[in-house]
Write an enzyme that holds these catalytic residues in place. Structure first.
Site, short mmCIF file in Angstrom:
data_model
loop_
_atom_site.label_atom_id
_atom_site.label_comp_id
_atom_site.label_asym_id
_atom_site.label_seq_id
_atom_site.Cartn_x
_atom_site.Cartn_y
_atom_site.Cartn_z
N ARG A 98 -8.43 -16.78 -19.79
CA ARG A 98 -8.77 -17.63 -18.66
C ARG A 98 -9.39 -18.92 -19.18
O ARG A 98 -10.09 -18.92 -20.20
CB ARG A 98 -9.78 -16.92 -17.73
CG ARG A 98 -9.15 -15.86 -16.84
CD ARG A 98 -8.25 -16.45 -15.77
NE ARG A 98 -7.69 -15.47 -14.86
CZ ARG A 98 -6.45 -14.97 -14.93
NH1 ARG A 98 -5.63 -15.37 -15.87
NH2 ARG A 98 -6.03 -14.09 -14.04
N HIS A 146 0.11 -22.11 -17.15
CA HIS A 146 -0.23 -20.74 -16.75
C HIS A 146 1.04 -19.92 -16.47
O HIS A 146 1.23 -19.38 -15.38
CB HIS A 146 -1.17 -20.75 -15.53
CG HIS A 146 -1.93 -19.47 -15.35
ND1 HIS A 146 -3.22 -19.41 -14.90
CD2 HIS A 146 -1.57 -18.18 -15.57
CE1 HIS A 146 -3.63 -18.15 -14.85
NE2 HIS A 146 -2.63 -17.37 -15.25
P1 NDP Z 1 -7.59 -5.15 -19.71
O1 NDP Z 1 -8.70 -4.93 -18.74
O2 NDP Z 1 -6.56 -4.10 -19.90
O3 NDP Z 1 -8.20 -5.48 -21.14
C1 NDP Z 1 -9.32 -6.31 -21.33
C2 NDP Z 1 -9.75 -6.22 -22.78
O4 NDP Z 1 -10.83 -7.13 -23.01
C3 NDP Z 1 -10.29 -4.82 -23.14
O5 NDP Z 1 -9.89 -4.48 -24.44
C4 NDP Z 1 -11.81 -5.03 -23.11
O6 NDP Z 1 -12.53 -4.17 -23.95
C5 NDP Z 1 -11.91 -6.44 -23.61
N1 NDP Z 1 -13.19 -7.06 -23.22
C6 NDP Z 1 -13.67 -7.28 -21.97
N2 NDP Z 1 -14.86 -7.89 -22.03
C7 NDP Z 1 -15.13 -8.07 -23.34
C8 NDP Z 1 -16.21 -8.65 -24.05
N3 NDP Z 1 -17.26 -9.18 -23.41
N4 NDP Z 1 -16.17 -8.67 -25.41
C9 NDP Z 1 -15.11 -8.13 -26.07
N5 NDP Z 1 -14.05 -7.57 -25.45
C10 NDP Z 1 -14.06 -7.55 -24.10
O7 NDP Z 1 -6.91 -6.53 -19.27
P2 NDP Z 1 -5.41 -7.02 -19.53
O8 NDP Z 1 -5.13 -6.89 -20.98
O9 NDP Z 1 -4.49 -6.40 -18.55
O10 NDP Z 1 -5.55 -8.57 -19.12
C11 NDP Z 1 -6.48 -9.41 -19.77
C12 NDP Z 1 -6.53 -10.76 -19.09
O11 NDP Z 1 -5.37 -11.53 -19.40
C13 NDP Z 1 -6.53 -10.77 -17.57
O12 NDP Z 1 -7.79 -10.42 -17.06
C14 NDP Z 1 -6.18 -12.22 -17.28
O13 NDP Z 1 -7.35 -12.99 -17.30
C15 NDP Z 1 -5.31 -12.62 -18.48
N6 NDP Z 1 -3.91 -12.83 -18.08
C16 NDP Z 1 -3.35 -14.06 -18.28
C17 NDP Z 1 -2.05 -14.28 -17.93
C18 NDP Z 1 -1.40 -15.59 -18.22
O14 NDP Z 1 -0.26 -15.81 -17.81
N7 NDP Z 1 -2.05 -16.49 -18.92
C19 NDP Z 1 -1.20 -13.25 -17.32
C20 NDP Z 1 -1.87 -11.99 -17.18
C21 NDP Z 1 -3.19 -11.80 -17.54
P3 NDP Z 1 -12.53 -2.56 -23.70
O15 NDP Z 1 -11.12 -2.12 -24.00
O16 NDP Z 1 -13.48 -2.07 -24.68
O17 NDP Z 1 -12.90 -2.36 -22.27
C1 OXD Z 2 -2.72 -12.56 -14.16
C2 OXD Z 2 -2.27 -13.95 -14.36
O1 OXD Z 2 -3.92 -12.31 -14.25
O2 OXD Z 2 -1.07 -14.23 -14.07
O3 OXD Z 2 -1.87 -11.69 -13.90
O4 OXD Z 2 -3.03 -14.80 -14.82
#
Ligand code: NDP
Ligand code: OXD
Length: 310
Positions: free
Chosen positions: A225, A273
């Protein structure tokens, strides 16, 4: 009993049709703002919703994000904290994200932007090093980051990862803040891929202090993000030579304002995005399944942990 789609940035005809097909005519699927009977809506699907819009649904039982991220729901104080929230986790979303990151990594490794500049000048010049040596770090090892890490490993890249809790991903060395502070972790990589969810803890996490822990001449790919990156600090990190190229798909303000200095910064690649976009047919399967689960009192798929914020 009905579903309301409150998705304001695209047409959702496919999602609507597929949900009707999956759930039958007895579950009306309405698309905002055409919601004839808000009082019978049990589930809403949200993406870029107007804040406060859920106040008109007195019998809401379930909220789903239309994407992987859920901060738009969790940061809307008008939404009751007692309603469960689910999100989209599916193969097409993670495959597409993996492809975007792979595209950035290969472009960086083969210095493709420099080759393009040379071509524009009619310059035949072989780079001193054909494949840059990359030590890739994936920040966030969830549904998306985990897939990126394991696929890049399979392709032979040097990859490690960082998350909140320990991970067991085949072949991947990974760290948590308990095993290694992020500062220390960053000294051992030279290409950072940020795929964290937006939470209070990740807001502004990528600042100059953090970016300057990577060796000079490092690379950044931000697909998490925009608000996780302090944008002015990235410009400083570029000026100071810590970052030589950044691929950015997300921004603190989207669309990126026309007068934003990133547009003029040669070292930055901007995409609007689109790293990964929810597939409506896939989303319909998950949302339809969760609707049935909600109706029959079964465990929901991909429920968000409000405490963790993702
Ligand atoms: P998940 O919830 O599956 O994974 C999040 C990961 O981040 C987990 O491994 C978690 O750790 C880790 N995490 C969270 N907080 C912290 C922290 N403070 N320090 C270190 N690690 C942390 O999410 P997704 O993988 O499904 O998606 C991630 C993000 O990708 C979405 O929230 C969105 O913002 C972004 N996204 C962007 C898109 C784009 O087109 N640019 C499209 C889709 C998503 P743990 O496993 O230990 O909980
Ligand atoms: C998502 C994105 O969070 O598209 O799925 O950013």
């Amino acid at each position: 009993m009905a579903i309301a789609l409150i998705i304001t940035d695209r047409a959702v005809t496919v999602l609507q049709q597929q949900l009707i097909e999956a759930l039958g005519q007895q579950v009306p699927v309405w698309s905002y703002p055409n919601i004839p009977q808000p009082e019978v809506v049990k589930m809403v699907i949200l993406w870029k919703h107007p804040k406060g819009v859920l106040n008109q649904f007195p019998n809401l039982k379930l909220i789903s994000s239309f994407g992987a991220g859920v901060e738009h729901i969790l940061t809307d104080d008008s939404i009751s904290k007692n309603i469960p929230v689910t999100r989209i986790v599916d193969d097409s979303l993670s495959r597409s994200m993996r492809n975007y990151v792979l595209m950035a990594v290969l472009n960086i490794q083969r210095q493709f932007r420099q080759l393009q500049k040379n071509q524009a000048l009619g310059k035949w010049e072989k780079p001193a090093v054909v494949e840059l040596p990359l030590r890739i770090g994936i920040l966030g090892l969830g549904a998306l980051g985990g897939r990126i890490a394991s696929d890049l490993l399979t392709l032979g890249f040097e990859v490690s990862g960082y998350s909140r809790s320990p991970k067991n991903i085949k072949g991947l060395t990974s760290f948590t803040s308990d095993s290694k502070p992020l500062h220390d972790y960053l000294t051992q990589i030279n290409l950072l891929v940020n795929i964290l969810p937006r939470t209070p803890a990740t807001e502004g996490m990528l600042n100059l202090d953090i970016l300057s822990k990577m060796p000079k001449g490092s690379f950044l790919v931000n697909v998490g993000r925009g608000s996780q990156l302090v944008e002015a600090d990235l410009l400083k990190a570029i000026q100071l030579g810590y970052i030589q190229e950044a691929w950015l798909d997300v921004f603190s303000q989207e669309p990126l304002p026309i007068d934003h200095p990133f547009w003029e910064t040669e070292q930055i690649v901007i995409t609007p995005h689109i790293a990964s976009v929810t597939d409506q047919a896939e989303a319909a399967r998950i949302i339809g399944d969760n609707y049935r689960r909600m109706e029959t009192g079964q465990d929901l798929l991909f429920e968000v942990d409000r405490e963790k914020g993702y």
